[in-house]
Scaffold this motif. Structure first.
Motif, PDB file in Angstrom:
ATOM      1  N   LEU A 100       0.820  -1.215   0.000  1.00 25.48           N
ATOM      2  CA  LEU A 100       0.000   0.000   0.000  1.00 25.48           C
ATOM      3  C   LEU A 100       0.855   1.267   0.000  1.00 25.48           C
ATOM      4  O   LEU A 100       0.378   2.334  -0.359  1.00 25.48           O
ATOM      5  N   GLN A 101       2.101   1.137   0.385  1.00 25.13           N
ATOM      6  CA  GLN A 101       2.988   2.293   0.360  1.00 25.13           C
ATOM      7  C   GLN A 101       3.404   2.656  -1.056  1.00 25.13           C
ATOM      8  O   GLN A 101       3.874   3.759  -1.293  1.00 25.13           O
ATOM      9  N   THR A 102       3.242   1.732  -1.986  1.00 20.29           N
ATOM     10  CA  THR A 102       3.587   2.007  -3.386  1.00 20.29           C
ATOM     11  C   THR A 102       2.353   2.548  -4.088  1.00 20.29           C
ATOM     12  O   THR A 102       1.377   1.838  -4.277  1.00 20.29           O
ATOM     13  N   LYS A 103       2.396   3.778  -4.433  1.00 19.76           N
ATOM     14  CA  LYS A 103       1.244   4.435  -5.068  1.00 19.76           C
ATOM     15  C   LYS A 103       1.008   3.921  -6.485  1.00 19.76           C
ATOM     16  O   LYS A 103      -0.036   4.140  -7.062  1.00 19.76           O
ATOM     17  N   SER A 104       1.994   3.219  -7.055  1.00 19.27           N
ATOM     18  CA  SER A 104       1.844   2.733  -8.424  1.00 19.27           C
ATOM     19  C   SER A 104       0.874   1.556  -8.530  1.00 19.27           C
ATOM     20  O   SER A 104       0.390   1.239  -9.596  1.00 19.27           O
ATOM     21  N   LEU A 105       0.584   0.901  -7.416  1.00 20.04           N
ATOM     22  CA  LEU A 105      -0.357  -0.214  -7.404  1.00 20.04           C
ATOM     23  C   LEU A 105      -1.709   0.250  -6.868  1.00 20.04           C
ATOM     24  O   LEU A 105      -1.776   0.828  -5.796  1.00 20.04           O
ATOM     25  N   ASN A 106      -2.766  -0.030  -7.629  1.00 21.22           N
ATOM     26  CA  ASN A 106      -4.080   0.284  -7.075  1.00 21.22           C
ATOM     27  C   ASN A 106      -4.548  -0.888  -6.204  1.00 21.22           C
ATOM     28  O   ASN A 106      -3.932  -1.955  -6.193  1.00 21.22           O
ATOM     29  N   ILE A 107      -5.641  -0.687  -5.505  1.00 18.98           N
ATOM     30  CA  ILE A 107      -6.114  -1.681  -4.540  1.00 18.98           C
ATOM     31  C   ILE A 107      -6.462  -2.996  -5.247  1.00 18.98           C
ATOM     32  O   ILE A 107      -6.172  -4.081  -4.736  1.00 18.98           O
ATOM     33  N   SER A 108      -7.039  -2.925  -6.410  1.00 20.11           N
ATOM     34  CA  SER A 108      -7.391  -4.148  -7.149  1.00 20.11           C
ATOM     35  C   SER A 108      -6.154  -4.944  -7.533  1.00 20.11           C
ATOM     36  O   SER A 108      -6.131  -6.168  -7.399  1.00 20.11           O
ATOM     37  N   GLU A 109      -5.126  -4.283  -8.012  1.00 16.87           N
ATOM     38  CA  GLU A 109      -3.883  -4.967  -8.380  1.00 16.87           C
ATOM     39  C   GLU A 109      -3.240  -5.615  -7.149  1.00 16.87           C
ATOM     40  O   GLU A 109      -2.741  -6.736  -7.218  1.00 16.87           O
ATOM     41  N   LEU A 110      -3.297  -4.894  -6.067  1.00 16.32           N
ATOM     42  CA  LEU A 110      -2.744  -5.403  -4.818  1.00 16.32           C
ATOM     43  C   LEU A 110      -3.512  -6.640  -4.357  1.00 16.32           C
ATOM     44  O   LEU A 110      -2.911  -7.639  -3.951  1.00 16.32           O
ATOM     45  N   SER A 111      -4.825  -6.606  -4.455  1.00 16.61           N
ATOM     46  CA  SER A 111      -5.626  -7.756  -4.020  1.00 16.61           C
ATOM     47  C   SER A 111      -5.383  -8.972  -4.909  1.00 16.61           C
ATOM     48  O   SER A 111      -5.363 -10.099  -4.422  1.00 16.61           O
ATOM     49  N   VAL A 112      -5.154  -8.753  -6.192  1.00 17.25           N
ATOM     50  CA  VAL A 112      -4.822  -9.862  -7.096  1.00 17.25           C
ATOM     51  C   VAL A 112      -3.473 -10.449  -6.718  1.00 17.25           C
ATOM     52  O   VAL A 112      -3.316 -11.670  -6.634  1.00 17.25           O
ATOM     53  N   TYR A 113      -2.492  -9.602  -6.469  1.00 14.05           N
ATOM     54  CA  TYR A 113      -1.156 -10.064  -6.096  1.00 14.05           C
ATOM     55  C   TYR A 113      -1.191 -10.905  -4.819  1.00 14.05           C
ATOM     56  O   TYR A 113      -0.486 -11.910  -4.703  1.00 14.05           O
ATOM     57  N   LEU A 114      -2.024 -10.504  -3.875  1.00 19.04           N
ATOM     58  CA  LEU A 114      -2.133 -11.220  -2.606  1.00 19.04           C
ATOM     59  C   LEU A 114      -3.129 -12.382  -2.668  1.00 19.04           C
ATOM     60  O   LEU A 114      -3.421 -13.004  -1.648  1.00 19.04           O
ATOM     61  N   ASN A 115      -3.662 -12.636  -3.866  1.00 15.96           N
ATOM     62  CA  ASN A 115      -4.526 -13.785  -4.122  1.00 15.96           C
ATOM     63  C   ASN A 115      -5.866 -13.726  -3.387  1.00 15.96           C
ATOM     64  O   ASN A 115      -6.341 -14.738  -2.872  1.00 15.96           O
ATOM     65  N   PHE A 116      -6.458 -12.545  -3.322  1.00 18.28           N
ATOM     66  CA  PHE A 116      -7.809 -12.422  -2.798  1.00 18.28           C
ATOM     67  C   PHE A 116      -8.784 -12.561  -3.953  1.00 18.28           C
ATOM     68  O   PHE A 116      -8.458 -12.195  -5.098  1.00 18.28           O
ATOM     69  N   ALA A 117      -9.971 -13.058  -3.678  1.00 19.13           N
ATOM     70  CA  ALA A 117     -10.970 -13.269  -4.724  1.00 19.13           C
ATOM     71  C   ALA A 117     -11.392 -11.954  -5.372  1.00 19.13           C
ATOM     72  O   ALA A 117     -11.710 -11.912  -6.556  1.00 19.13           O
ATOM     73  N   SER A 118     -11.373 -10.890  -4.587  1.00 21.41           N
ATOM     74  CA  SER A 118     -11.738  -9.578  -5.115  1.00 21.41           C
ATOM     75  C   SER A 118     -11.168  -8.493  -4.218  1.00 21.41           C
ATOM     76  O   SER A 118     -10.727  -8.757  -3.096  1.00 21.41           O
ATOM     77  N   ALA A 119     -11.212  -7.278  -4.721  1.00 19.90           N
ATOM     78  CA  ALA A 119     -10.756  -6.136  -3.925  1.00 19.90           C
ATOM     79  C   ALA A 119     -11.646  -5.957  -2.695  1.00 19.90           C
ATOM     80  O   ALA A 119     -11.176  -5.527  -1.635  1.00 19.90           O
ATOM     81  N   THR A 120     -12.905  -6.333  -2.810  1.00 13.78           N
ATOM     82  CA  THR A 120     -13.832  -6.234  -1.683  1.00 13.78           C
ATOM     83  C   THR A 120     -13.409  -7.167  -0.552  1.00 13.78           C
ATOM     84  O   THR A 120     -13.373  -6.764   0.616  1.00 13.78           O
TER      85      THR A 120
END
Length: 141
Positions: A100-120
Motif C-alpha cells: 500500500l505504500q507504493t502508489k503505483s499499485l491500485n487496490i485491485s492490483e494489490l488484491s490480485v497479487y495477494l490472491n484475494f478473490a476480489s478487492a472487496t
C-alpha cells in the motif's frame, strides 16, 4: 513487481520471522532449540514466507510438513503463543501494508497479487486486521 519492492518485501518477511520469536519466546527457544516443535515451527515459517500470497490454509502447510493440521496448530501455538491462522494473517497484512505504500499499485492490483478473490474481500480482510480500509491506510501514510 519491481525489484525494489521485492527487496523491501523480502526484508520485511525476514524481520517478521525474527520478531516472532523475540523476546517473549526466547526462553522457550533456548530451552527447546532442537526440539521437534521448534523445528516444525521454523519449517512452517519458511514455508509461509515462500507461499503466503497463494496459500492461507493450515492444511496446505501441514501437508508440506507431513503432519495433521491439528498437530501443526498445536505445535505452533505452543512455540509462539499464536495460532497458525493468526501468523498467516499477520504476514498477509504486513505484506499488504508494504504494498500500500507504493502508489503505483491500485487496490485491485494489490488484491490480485495477494490472491484475494476480489478487492472487496481484500478490503474486508484489511479492515478487520487493522481497523481501517486499505485506502484509509494509504492516505494516512
Amino acid at each position: 513487481m519491481p525489484n525494489k519492492f521485492e527487496s523491501i518485501q523480502s526484508l520485511l518477511r525476514i524481520l517478521l520471522l525474527e520478531l516472532e520469536s523475540f523476546p517473549e519466546n526466547q526462553t522457550n527457544i533456548e530451552n527447546n532449540s532442537y526440539s521437534r516443535g521448534y523445528y516444525l515451527t521454523e519449517k512452517f515459517k519458511e514455508l509461509l514466507v515462500e507461499n503466503f500470497t497463494k496459500h492461507r490454509e493450515v492444511h496446505f502447510y501441514a501437508e508440506k510438513l507431513f503432519i495433521t493440521p491439528k498437530h501443526l496448530s498445536q505445535v505452533v501455538k505452543d512455540q509462539t503463543g499464536k495460532t497458525v491462522s493468526e501468523i498467516i494473517s499477520e504476514m498477509v497484512c504486513l505484506e499488504a501494508k508494504v504494498l500500500l505504500q507504493t502508489k503505483s499499485l491500485n487496490i485491485s492490483e494489490l488484491s490480485v497479487y495477494l490472491n484475494f478473490a476480489s478487492a472487496t474481500f481484500f478490503g474486508k480482510f484489511f479492515k478487520r486486521s487493522t481497523g481501517m480500509s486499505p485506502l484509509e491506510y494509504r492516505k494516512s501514510l
